[in-house]
Design an enzyme around this catalytic site. Sequence first.
Site, PDB file in Angstrom:
ATOM      1  N   SER A  15      25.308  58.102  37.294  1.00 38.20           N
ATOM      2  CA  SER A  15      24.404  58.882  36.450  1.00 38.20           C
ATOM      3  C   SER A  15      23.290  59.541  37.249  1.00 38.20           C
ATOM      4  O   SER A  15      22.654  60.486  36.785  1.00 38.20           O
ATOM      5  CB  SER A  15      23.778  57.979  35.376  1.00 38.20           C
ATOM      6  OG  SER A  15      24.763  57.440  34.529  1.00 38.20           O
ATOM      7  N   ARG A  16      23.060  59.029  38.466  1.00 35.19           N
ATOM      8  CA  ARG A  16      21.938  59.511  39.279  1.00 35.19           C
ATOM      9  C   ARG A  16      22.199  59.120  40.727  1.00 35.19           C
ATOM     10  O   ARG A  16      23.192  58.485  41.060  1.00 35.19           O
ATOM     11  CB  ARG A  16      20.626  58.888  38.797  1.00 35.19           C
ATOM     12  CG  ARG A  16      20.601  57.373  38.933  1.00 35.19           C
ATOM     13  CD  ARG A  16      19.398  56.737  38.282  1.00 35.19           C
ATOM     14  NE  ARG A  16      19.456  56.880  36.841  1.00 35.19           N
ATOM     15  CZ  ARG A  16      20.102  56.032  36.039  1.00 35.19           C
ATOM     16  NH1 ARG A  16      20.739  54.994  36.543  1.00 35.19           N
ATOM     17  NH2 ARG A  16      20.135  56.222  34.752  1.00 35.19           N
ATOM     18  N   GLY A  17      21.299  59.524  41.617  1.00 33.77           N
ATOM     19  CA  GLY A  17      21.275  59.016  42.976  1.00 33.77           C
ATOM     20  C   GLY A  17      22.501  59.354  43.801  1.00 33.77           C
ATOM     21  O   GLY A  17      23.075  60.442  43.694  1.00 33.77           O
ATOM     22  N   ILE A  18      22.910  58.404  44.632  1.00 34.24           N
ATOM     23  CA  ILE A  18      24.010  58.621  45.561  1.00 34.24           C
ATOM     24  C   ILE A  18      25.307  58.902  44.814  1.00 34.24           C
ATOM     25  O   ILE A  18      26.070  59.802  45.187  1.00 34.24           O
ATOM     26  CB  ILE A  18      24.168  57.401  46.495  1.00 34.24           C
ATOM     27  CG1 ILE A  18      22.981  57.315  47.463  1.00 34.24           C
ATOM     28  CG2 ILE A  18      25.482  57.484  47.274  1.00 34.24           C
ATOM     29  CD1 ILE A  18      22.947  56.046  48.295  1.00 34.24           C
ATOM     30  N   GLY A  19      25.576  58.154  43.755  1.00 31.63           N
ATOM     31  CA  GLY A  19      26.813  58.366  43.007  1.00 31.63           C
ATOM     32  C   GLY A  19      26.920  59.776  42.458  1.00 31.63           C
ATOM     33  O   GLY A  19      27.961  60.428  42.588  1.00 31.63           O
ATOM     34  N   LYS A  38      26.484  52.723  32.223  1.00 29.27           N
ATOM     35  CA  LYS A  38      25.862  52.163  31.029  1.00 29.27           C
ATOM     36  C   LYS A  38      24.775  53.041  30.436  1.00 29.27           C
ATOM     37  O   LYS A  38      24.357  52.813  29.302  1.00 29.27           O
ATOM     38  CB  LYS A  38      25.246  50.794  31.369  1.00 29.27           C
ATOM     39  CG  LYS A  38      26.247  49.716  31.686  1.00 29.27           C
ATOM     40  CD  LYS A  38      25.536  48.463  32.218  1.00 29.27           C
ATOM     41  CE  LYS A  38      24.547  47.929  31.220  1.00 29.27           C
ATOM     42  NZ  LYS A  38      23.828  46.744  31.744  1.00 29.27           N
ATOM     43  N   ASP A  70      30.566  49.069  30.915  1.00 28.16           N
ATOM     44  CA  ASP A  70      29.968  48.151  31.870  1.00 28.16           C
ATOM     45  C   ASP A  70      31.035  47.703  32.857  1.00 28.16           C
ATOM     46  O   ASP A  70      32.084  47.183  32.450  1.00 28.16           O
ATOM     47  CB  ASP A  70      29.404  46.947  31.107  1.00 28.16           C
ATOM     48  CG  ASP A  70      28.527  46.047  31.955  1.00 28.16           C
ATOM     49  OD1 ASP A  70      28.737  45.995  33.180  1.00 28.16           O
ATOM     50  OD2 ASP A  70      27.647  45.376  31.378  1.00 28.16           O
ATOM     51  N   TYR A 164      20.999  38.783  47.349  1.00 30.74           N
ATOM     52  CA  TYR A 164      21.474  40.166  47.442  1.00 30.74           C
ATOM     53  C   TYR A 164      22.504  40.319  48.556  1.00 30.74           C
ATOM     54  O   TYR A 164      23.506  41.025  48.398  1.00 30.74           O
ATOM     55  CB  TYR A 164      20.287  41.096  47.691  1.00 30.74           C
ATOM     56  CG  TYR A 164      20.653  42.555  47.809  1.00 30.74           C
ATOM     57  CD1 TYR A 164      21.214  43.235  46.728  1.00 30.74           C
ATOM     58  CD2 TYR A 164      20.435  43.263  48.990  1.00 30.74           C
ATOM     59  CE1 TYR A 164      21.555  44.577  46.832  1.00 30.74           C
ATOM     60  CE2 TYR A 164      20.762  44.602  49.096  1.00 30.74           C
ATOM     61  CZ  TYR A 164      21.321  45.257  48.011  1.00 30.74           C
ATOM     62  OH  TYR A 164      21.662  46.581  48.114  1.00 30.74           O
ATOM     63  N   LYS A 168      26.224  42.005  48.229  1.00 26.39           N
ATOM     64  CA  LYS A 168      26.670  43.209  48.951  1.00 26.39           C
ATOM     65  C   LYS A 168      27.794  42.880  49.928  1.00 26.39           C
ATOM     66  O   LYS A 168      28.738  43.670  50.080  1.00 26.39           O
ATOM     67  CB  LYS A 168      25.495  43.842  49.701  1.00 26.39           C
ATOM     68  CG  LYS A 168      24.434  44.468  48.807  1.00 26.39           C
ATOM     69  CD  LYS A 168      24.985  45.489  47.818  1.00 26.39           C
ATOM     70  CE  LYS A 168      25.451  46.778  48.447  1.00 26.39           C
ATOM     71  NZ  LYS A 168      25.776  47.814  47.422  1.00 26.39           N
TER      72      LYS A 168
END
Length: 276
Positions: A15-19, A38, A70, A164, A168
């Site tokens: 929806s935003r950013g890198i993607g 989502k 999701d 985290y 990852k």
Amino acid sequence: MTDLSGRTILMSGGSRGIGLAIALRAARDGANVAILAKTDQPHPKLEGTIHTAADDIRKAGGQALPVLGDVRSDEDVQRAVDATVAGFGGIDVVVNNASAIDLSKTTDLPMKKYDLMQDINCRGTFLLSKTAIPHLQKSSNPHILTLSPPLNLDPKWAGAHVGYTIAKYGMSLTTLGLAEELKDIGIAVNSLWPRTMIATAAVLNLLGGEQVMATSRTPEIVADAAYAILTKPSRALTGQFLIDDDVLAGEGVTDLSKYHAGGGSDADLQPDIFLD
């Protein structure tokens, strides 16, 4: 492959950013992009929804399919795969972009947050990849690309934020394992990670705010690197943990000044985590 014209990408998040930057780069070739995410309604701290992303993809020249769901849900992921195949006739590329982040120390990390990172990052990557494999097998140039770091076992990275790091590295272990498992059927599986911090909502809201944003690169550097990977023959590039500027250097791109979010010099850039 020379471009992504007519190719179909299924992405988690986006929806935003890198993607979104990866989606828009593909759209400029006329790619089909399905986004499983989502964000259906505007968020007070985050720009973009699946609907605004779809509009941007179409404006850039691609076809878009926003799927509200999701990546933690088996049913939602299966529905996204089925909708993508029904809408575009197949799947050529899976991009595991969705990720949750919390850099808290162990004693400060609620187990709810730990579970969220494990479920979105590691399980979601495994689930989306697994569900798409039967369709990727039918593609002439199938790729799985996961936004996760090299498996750097220097203890400092685990010790800095073990919850985290586990999540990852779970994504990266999925790359390592699937690349080996799927190599004989020609599905490329690789990970991509940025050399520097990237100017996204996560950086703005969680990782240092405007100061770090000014010493970051823009999402377009990761998008251009992803494009270079996804247009390679799948049997020629698999099982690799790739860094964005290394990929671009391999394409002959060495002047990266246009990607500097703050307009300064490379010396100002903040290195990303997990890289020595």
